[in-house]
Scaffold this motif. Structure first.
Motif, PDB file in Angstrom:
ATOM      1  N   GLU A   1       0.607  -1.261  -0.374  1.00 22.16           N
ATOM      2  CA  GLU A   1      -0.273   0.008   0.244  1.00 22.16           C
ATOM      3  C   GLU A   1       1.145   1.493   0.175  1.00 22.16           C
ATOM      4  O   GLU A   1       0.176   2.692  -0.857  1.00 22.16           O
ATOM      5  CB  GLU A   1      -1.093  -0.458   1.433  1.00 22.16           C
ATOM      6  CG  GLU A   1      -1.916  -0.736   1.140  1.00 22.16           C
ATOM      7  CD  GLU A   1      -2.885  -1.413   2.706  1.00 22.16           C
ATOM      8  OE1 GLU A   1      -2.246  -0.725   3.017  1.00 22.16           O
ATOM      9  OE2 GLU A   1      -3.648  -2.314   2.489  1.00 22.16           O
ATOM     10  N   ALA A   2       2.592   1.202   0.730  1.00 20.86           N
ATOM     11  CA  ALA A   2       2.998   2.584   1.050  1.00 20.86           C
ATOM     12  C   ALA A   2       3.605   2.350  -0.213  1.00 20.86           C
ATOM     13  O   ALA A   2       3.947   3.963  -0.812  1.00 20.86           O
ATOM     14  CB  ALA A   2       3.825   1.976   2.188  1.00 20.86           C
ATOM     15  N   ILE A   3       4.331   1.133  -1.557  1.00 24.14           N
ATOM     16  CA  ILE A   3       4.463   2.137  -2.397  1.00 24.14           C
ATOM     17  C   ILE A   3       3.726   1.958  -3.471  1.00 24.14           C
ATOM     18  O   ILE A   3       4.759   3.152  -4.217  1.00 24.14           O
ATOM     19  CB  ILE A   3       5.131   0.524  -3.146  1.00 24.14           C
ATOM     20  CG1 ILE A   3       6.066  -0.377  -2.321  1.00 24.14           C
ATOM     21  CG2 ILE A   3       5.418   0.252  -4.336  1.00 24.14           C
ATOM     22  CD1 ILE A   3       6.442  -1.875  -2.523  1.00 24.14           C
ATOM     23  N   THR A   4       2.257   2.268  -3.597  1.00 21.93           N
ATOM     24  CA  THR A   4       1.089   2.459  -4.564  1.00 21.93           C
ATOM     25  C   THR A   4       0.792   3.528  -4.342  1.00 21.93           C
ATOM     26  O   THR A   4       0.986   4.609  -5.398  1.00 21.93           O
ATOM     27  CB  THR A   4       0.368   1.797  -4.619  1.00 21.93           C
ATOM     28  OG1 THR A   4       0.033   0.448  -4.324  1.00 21.93           O
ATOM     29  CG2 THR A   4      -1.235   2.205  -5.027  1.00 21.93           C
ATOM     30  N   GLU A   5       0.721   4.250  -2.912  1.00 17.71           N
ATOM     31  CA  GLU A   5       1.032   6.284  -2.620  1.00 17.71           C
ATOM     32  C   GLU A   5       2.590   6.661  -3.183  1.00 17.71           C
ATOM     33  O   GLU A   5       2.908   7.642  -3.737  1.00 17.71           O
ATOM     34  CB  GLU A   5       0.958   5.810  -1.429  1.00 17.71           C
ATOM     35  CG  GLU A   5      -0.350   5.330  -0.348  1.00 17.71           C
ATOM     36  CD  GLU A   5      -0.157   5.433   0.550  1.00 17.71           C
ATOM     37  OE1 GLU A   5       0.825   5.906   1.580  1.00 17.71           O
ATOM     38  OE2 GLU A   5      -1.006   4.586   1.524  1.00 17.71           O
ATOM     39  N   ARG A   6       3.391   5.725  -2.919  1.00 24.57           N
ATOM     40  CA  ARG A   6       4.635   6.196  -3.796  1.00 24.57           C
ATOM     41  C   ARG A   6       4.579   6.390  -4.993  1.00 24.57           C
ATOM     42  O   ARG A   6       5.258   7.583  -5.380  1.00 24.57           O
ATOM     43  CB  ARG A   6       5.651   5.495  -3.042  1.00 24.57           C
ATOM     44  CG  ARG A   6       7.629   5.653  -3.912  1.00 24.57           C
ATOM     45  CD  ARG A   6       8.237   5.516  -2.970  1.00 24.57           C
ATOM     46  NE  ARG A   6       8.809   6.356  -1.525  1.00 24.57           N
ATOM     47  CZ  ARG A   6       9.695   7.172  -1.518  1.00 24.57           C
ATOM     48  NH1 ARG A   6       9.860   7.767  -2.353  1.00 24.57           N
ATOM     49  NH2 ARG A   6       9.276   7.692  -0.103  1.00 24.57           N
ATOM     50  N   ILE A   7       4.126   5.153  -5.767  1.00 24.81           N
ATOM     51  CA  ILE A   7       4.865   5.574  -6.878  1.00 24.81           C
ATOM     52  C   ILE A   7       3.851   6.175  -8.182  1.00 24.81           C
ATOM     53  O   ILE A   7       3.438   7.150  -8.659  1.00 24.81           O
ATOM     54  CB  ILE A   7       4.668   4.479  -8.011  1.00 24.81           C
ATOM     55  CG1 ILE A   7       3.583   3.593  -7.629  1.00 24.81           C
ATOM     56  CG2 ILE A   7       5.741   3.559  -7.041  1.00 24.81           C
ATOM     57  CD1 ILE A   7       3.657   2.707  -8.292  1.00 24.81           C
TER      58      ILE A   7
END
Length: 250
Positions: free
Chosen positions: A165-171
């Motif tokens: 979920e944090a990776i989705t937010e980052r990219i």
């Protein structure tokens, strides 16, 4: 034995994570109130007591009553924070797992996913010598005690989902990658965040296993510099891509 908590003190009940107070706009750590600091101190005291007793006597020979007594906390308060002794023991590793996600989210947006993950890992593991010792001791205990495996596995699954979920937010969306469509958000069938989270955490677990086993049985803490070098190698392998040509038949 003092009662440092009450049935209403638990922030989220057994098995729940403590609440996260949003950081300020500058990314600074949130300022906790007295009540929340007391809850965190109680949770930490129980976590440390569970780890200390389990290392001394073995997980199977420790009771929740002994953990509460060791922490000088009422038994009923123990169950406001943890549902079992296994959860209390694994909590030392769970705390670091939550910190890792928080640290990853705080990394500058100019860093790539793997760069941000690397910096987050090194920041969390290097935060304090005492925390590092407890983390290593907990890892060794988890690997030696089969009764801790179910709780540890549940933690790993939750951590992987949180990192995805944090990776989705980052990219933001896959439109940032060459040739990818520029949707307003990631498509429902986009596997990149989940695959990346699983691969990054698997690399971390491999490196941590090697790092911890380096001094298994000696009582000496592993070398943090060695962890950094091995983790850099693992991250470089992920960044370069894992595919390799097969060996031609002779």
């Amino acid at each position: 034995m003092s009662d440092t908590g009450s049935p209403g003190d638990s922030s989220s009940g057994p098995s729940g994570d403590p609440p996260v107070t949003p950081a300020g706009p500058d990314g600074a750590a949130p300022v906790l109130g007295r009540r929340e600091r007391k809850k965190q101190a109680t949770r930490a005291a129980l976590r440390e007591a569970a780890l200390r007793l389990s290392l001394r006597h073995g997980v199977e020979n420790v009771t929740v009553e002994q953990i509460a007594d060791e922490a000088d906390i009422a038994l009923r308060t123990f169950f406001n924070y943890f549902s079992s002794k296994e959860e209390a023991v694994v909590a030392s590793v769970e705390a670091a797992a939550r910190e890792l996600i928080t640290e990853f989210r705080s990394r500058p947006g100019t860093e790539t996913v793997l760069q941000a993950f690397r910096e987050a890992v090194l920041a969390v593991l290097g935060r304090s010598a005492a925390a590092d010792r407890d983390y290593v001791r907990a890892l060794r205990l988890i690997r030696a005690a089969p009764t801790l495996a179910p709780r540890h596995l549940a933690m790993l699954v939750a951590q992987e989902q949180a990192l995805a979920e944090a990776i989705t937010e980052r990219i933001g969306h896959l439109g940032a990658r060459p040739g990818a469509p520029s949707e307003a958000g990631p498509p429902a069938d986009d596997v990149y965040p989940s695959v990346c989270a699983a691969a990054a955490l698997a690399a971390l677990r491999v490196v941590l296993d090697q790092w911890v086993h380096q001094t298994a049985g000696s009582g000496e803490p592993p070398d943090p510099a060695l962890l950094g070098r091995r983790f850099d190698t693992a991250i470089a392998e992920l960044a370069a891509g894992l595919d390799r040509p097969g060996r031609p038949a002779v």
